[in-house]
Design an enzyme around this catalytic site. Structure first.
Site, PDB file in Angstrom:
ATOM      1  N   ASP A 128      13.430  14.798  11.664  1.00 35.08           N
ATOM      2  CA  ASP A 128      12.327  14.060  11.063  1.00 35.08           C
ATOM      3  C   ASP A 128      12.668  12.558  11.058  1.00 35.08           C
ATOM      4  O   ASP A 128      13.852  12.195  11.107  1.00 35.08           O
ATOM      5  CB  ASP A 128      12.125  14.563   9.626  1.00 35.08           C
ATOM      6  CG  ASP A 128      10.714  14.297   9.125  1.00 35.08           C
ATOM      7  OD1 ASP A 128       9.876  13.832   9.926  1.00 35.08           O
ATOM      8  OD2 ASP A 128      10.444  14.571   7.952  1.00 35.08           O
ATOM      9  N   THR A 177       6.499   8.844  12.012  1.00 33.40           N
ATOM     10  CA  THR A 177       5.247   8.222  11.599  1.00 33.40           C
ATOM     11  C   THR A 177       5.049   6.937  12.410  1.00 33.40           C
ATOM     12  O   THR A 177       4.005   6.313  12.321  1.00 33.40           O
ATOM     13  CB  THR A 177       5.310   7.867  10.094  1.00 33.40           C
ATOM     14  OG1 THR A 177       6.540   7.171   9.856  1.00 33.40           O
ATOM     15  CG2 THR A 177       5.253   9.104   9.228  1.00 33.40           C
TER      16      THR A 177
END
Ligand code: ADE
Length: 355
Positions: A128, A177
């Site tokens: 992540d 992101t």
């Protein structure tokens, strides 16, 4: 399939009878595991992202036919849209284990080497926030991703030797992101790169109905839609709001979530009809009232609001941009006429709220 991670436990199942629940230590444990427990584990139960799901199903089918691991995958998009969940679904469909970590946890070379060496053939490694990987970790990853080798050095200066240590074939799933902050060489090593989209109200209302069902919460179709409309296109937010609205329904009514109860609960939580919370509104109001509607730099805004730049960029902005309330220009952030209307201002220069 099993999942190895510090905190995440997709497998944990639970059954809660909300009506007779007492407050006890397990409630805290439940809160921690809440998001993981309700994660869908198959493409059938995973709602939304239909184009991506179709691509993935074909890729998985082909990999299985070839008896090869999947190509490395990169998912990008705003937080809370289901990147980790999707990685779990992929592992389940491939019938392999998944190891979950995040870039800030791979600070030292031995962290990334350790995790790579612990992988078994076919396994999935999920990283992540992969844009936060440091240069050294990236350099270690390149040969591992490309040729399934670890290049290790031993000895010092004159006697230094390079060792190529073979690794089992694995699949890396990266999530970020901020795809733009990924280095070119790292991005190029992913076979599949896909953006996750915000969910429609209809999709979110299906997510809400599914979650409510898992939690034994009674909810009407209109109740689900009312929560969906204020969930900023994001399942993680929708699932959090169900719990808050359910609390409200239990205390103020009979526990059933209707449209009326949902709207009252969300008004109490100060989440407006567009799904904006007080931080979003403060951000927009600051630009309007102190900077004439913008443009103004994000660092200036963060300092003025006492917020972290990253929180504003990663959490607040993506939805405000998507909703057409904010614009990013080369000279900074600007509010749009829609934001002025939404917040009840006549225009930015008058700085006069209609409320
Ligand atoms: N919970 C969180 N994300 C979900 C999704 N995409 N589908 C179903 N339930 C979810």
């Amino acid at each position: 399939m099993s999942i190895i991670t510090d905190e995440t436990n997709f497998e944990k199942s639970f059954d809660i009878n909300k009506k007779n629940q007492n407050i006890k230590a397990e409630t805290i444990e439940f809160d921690r595991n809440f998001e993981n427990s309700i994660r869908p584990k198959s493409f059938e139960s995973y709602i939304g992202q239909s184009a991506l799901k179709e691509t993935l199903k074909i890729t998985i089918e082909a990999a299985k036919k070839r008896e090869m691991p999947l190509d490395h995958l990169l998912f990008y998009g705003p937080p809370g849209l289901g990147k980790t969940t999707l990685a779990g679904v992929i592992a389940e469909q491939m019938g392999v284990d998944i190891k979950i970590t995040s870039a800030p946890a791979l600070e030292r070379p031995r962290d990334i080497i350790g995790i790579l060496m612990s992988l078994k053939g076919g396994e999935i490694l999920f990283i992540d926030e992969i844009h936060r990987l440091n240069k050294v970790a990236e350099e270690i990853l390149y040969p591992a991703m490309e040729d399934f080798f670890l290049d290790m050095t031993t000895g010092k200066s004159q006697t230094v030797k390079t060792l190529r240590v073979p690794l089992p074939k694995f699949t890396l799933i990266g999530a970020t992101t901020k795809a733009g902050e990924l280095s070119g060489p790292l991005r190029d090593r992913f076979g599949i790169i896909h953006r996750l989209e915000f969910y429609t109200d209809e999709e979110l209302s299906q997510v809400i109905t599914r979650t409510a069902g898992l939690l034994n919460i009674e909810i009407t179709k209109d109740g689900a839609l009312a929560i969906a409309r204020r969930s900023r296109g994001t399942p993680r937010i929708a699932n959090r709001l169900i719990k808050r609205v359910s609390d409200y329904a239990l205390v103020k009514s009979d526990g059933k979530i209707t449209e009326n109860i949902a709207n009252k609960a969300l008004d109490t939580l100060k989440i407006d009809i567009c799904g904006l919370d007080s931080t979003d509104r403060s951000l927009l109001k600051m630009i309007i009232e102190k900077y004439d509607g913008g443009p103004v730099g994000i660092e200036t805004l963060a300092a003025a609001l006492g917020e972290d730049v990253r929180t504003l960029e990663d959490v607040c902005e993506p939805f405000l941009l998507q909703a057409g309330l904010l614009q990013r220009t080369p000279r900074g952030r600007k509010v749009t006429p829609a934001a002025l209307r939404h917040l009840g201002y006549k225009n930015a220069s008058e700085q006069q709220s209609l409320f």
